[in-house]
Design an enzyme around this catalytic site. Structure first.
Site, PDB file in Angstrom:
ATOM      1  N   ASP A 153       0.837  -1.198   0.000  1.00 30.78           N
ATOM      2  CA  ASP A 153       0.000   0.000   0.000  1.00 30.78           C
ATOM      3  C   ASP A 153       0.872   1.248   0.000  1.00 30.78           C
ATOM      4  OD1 ASP A 153      -2.207  -1.655   0.146  1.00 30.78           O
ATOM      5  OD2 ASP A 153      -2.392  -1.493   2.319  1.00 30.78           O
ATOM      6  N   MET A 154       0.332   2.341  -0.473  1.00 28.88           N
ATOM      7  CA  MET A 154       1.090   3.579  -0.608  1.00 28.88           C
ATOM      8  C   MET A 154       1.832   3.938   0.674  1.00 28.88           C
ATOM      9  SD  MET A 154      -0.216   7.412  -1.679  1.00 28.88           S
ATOM     10  CE  MET A 154      -1.210   7.674  -0.209  1.00 28.88           C
TER      11      MET A 154
END
Length: 322
Positions: free
Chosen positions: A138-139
């Site tokens: 995830d970012m």
């Protein structure tokens, strides 16, 4: 730029009666089954000079020829984004991803991604699907990722993900004080109401997360996790499901709460930790070419370590509760 794939083989007698897609998967195991099937459908595969459908059966002795083009990624351009490279050889690249770096371009993040960085630093990787990206973080999750430099390496690494021979371990800080480790074995799928979110759903895909305690604090727990499967947001969803959401998780963490008696330093640290406290700490895999078992481990990022320091001081200042 594109890479031309040319392969041929005779169907052995012991595969008589099997479907074309099944036979290709066995004869050309350096390519994924889905890729081989798509090549059949696109007309890049011939059997004795003729095109066939994936499910048609063969009798043995036929000559299979693959002539395919793997086109480079044209929709995305390389960008001079620095990479923290942990390991590199001719076949793979292991990077330590920082928080805030999106892995793959998507709506709202068309540039400034890991893919853009890879295309800049390794232009030849453009002929590998997804610029060699095998799995995602995830970012706002930090830590280790492996990237394949060749199509063959990518196919092998994807197979390791699928057969669960690739090991991935994470560290996280969760809200609440755990009493022990455990395993969350709950299927996951898209959230029924919010398309941005994943959720535990009865008819979802298998998802298994193992976790163990590292340190208990006054209102939080530092844990180590190991994935068997790799569903989107798996750790975040599973921990929230058992009522131990990750600190800083804006999507699954629920309403923000401060622990009773939190010092000003602790209040500030928790309020300012705006990402999920999750770090891909260790990566283990079999090298896709040499077959060697390889392993890497990286330190926690600065913000994660600072959070642990604040929680440790809070615990030390409240020793009378223990």
């Amino acid at each position: 730029m594109s890479e031309k794939i040319e392969r041929e083989a005779l169907v052995p007698g012991d595969l008589t009666g099997q479907r074309l897609d099944q036979i290709l998967a066995q004869l050309f195991s350096d390519f994924s089954r889905s890729r081989l099937t798509s090549w059949i459908k696109e007309g890049f595969v011939t059997v004795d000079g003729k095109q066939m459908k994936p499910r048609e059966k063969l009798f043995g002795g036929e000559k299979i020829v693959i002539t395919a083009q793997v086109e480079e990624i044209e929709d995305h351009v390389g960008e001079d984004i620095p990479l923290d490279i942990v390991y590199e050889d001719d076949d793979i690249l292991v990077v330590n991803k920082p928080a805030g770096l999106v892995v793959h371009p998507a709506a709202g993040h068309r540039s400034g991604t890991l893919m853009n960085a890879l295309l800049h630093h390794y232009p030849d990787i453009a002929v590998v699907p997804r610029a060699g990206i095998v799995h995602r973080l995830d970012m706002d999750t930090t830590g280790l990722m492996v990237v394949a430099k060749t199509l063959q390496a990518q196919t092998e690494l994807v197979a390791q993900l699928q057969d669960r021979s690739m090991g991935r371990e994470y560290e996280a800080v969760v809200q609440g004080v755990m009493t022990g480790g455990g395993c969350v074995d709950e299927p996951m799928g898209r959230h029924a109401k919010s398309r941005q979110k994943m959720a535990v759903v009865g008819l979802g895909k298998e998802a298994v997360t193992h976790y163990r305690m590292l340190t208990k604090f006054r209102a939080h727990t530092h844990i180590r996790l190991k994935l068997e499967t790799g569903r989107t947001h798996q750790i975040r969803v599973h921990m929230a499901h058992i009522n131990y959401p990750l600190v800083g998780d804006q999507l699954y963490g629920g309403r923000f709460r401060l622990p009773k008696g939190a010092s000003e330093a602790m209040q500030e640290a928790l309020r300012n930790f705006k990402r999920q406290a999750l770090h891909a700490k260790k990566l283990e895999l079999w090298h896709p070419v040499t077959g060697e078992l390889m392993s890497w481990e990286v330190d926690l990022p600065e913000d994660f370590s600072a959070l642990l320091d604040v929680l440790a001081k809070d615990k030390a200042n409240n020793d009378d509760e223990y």
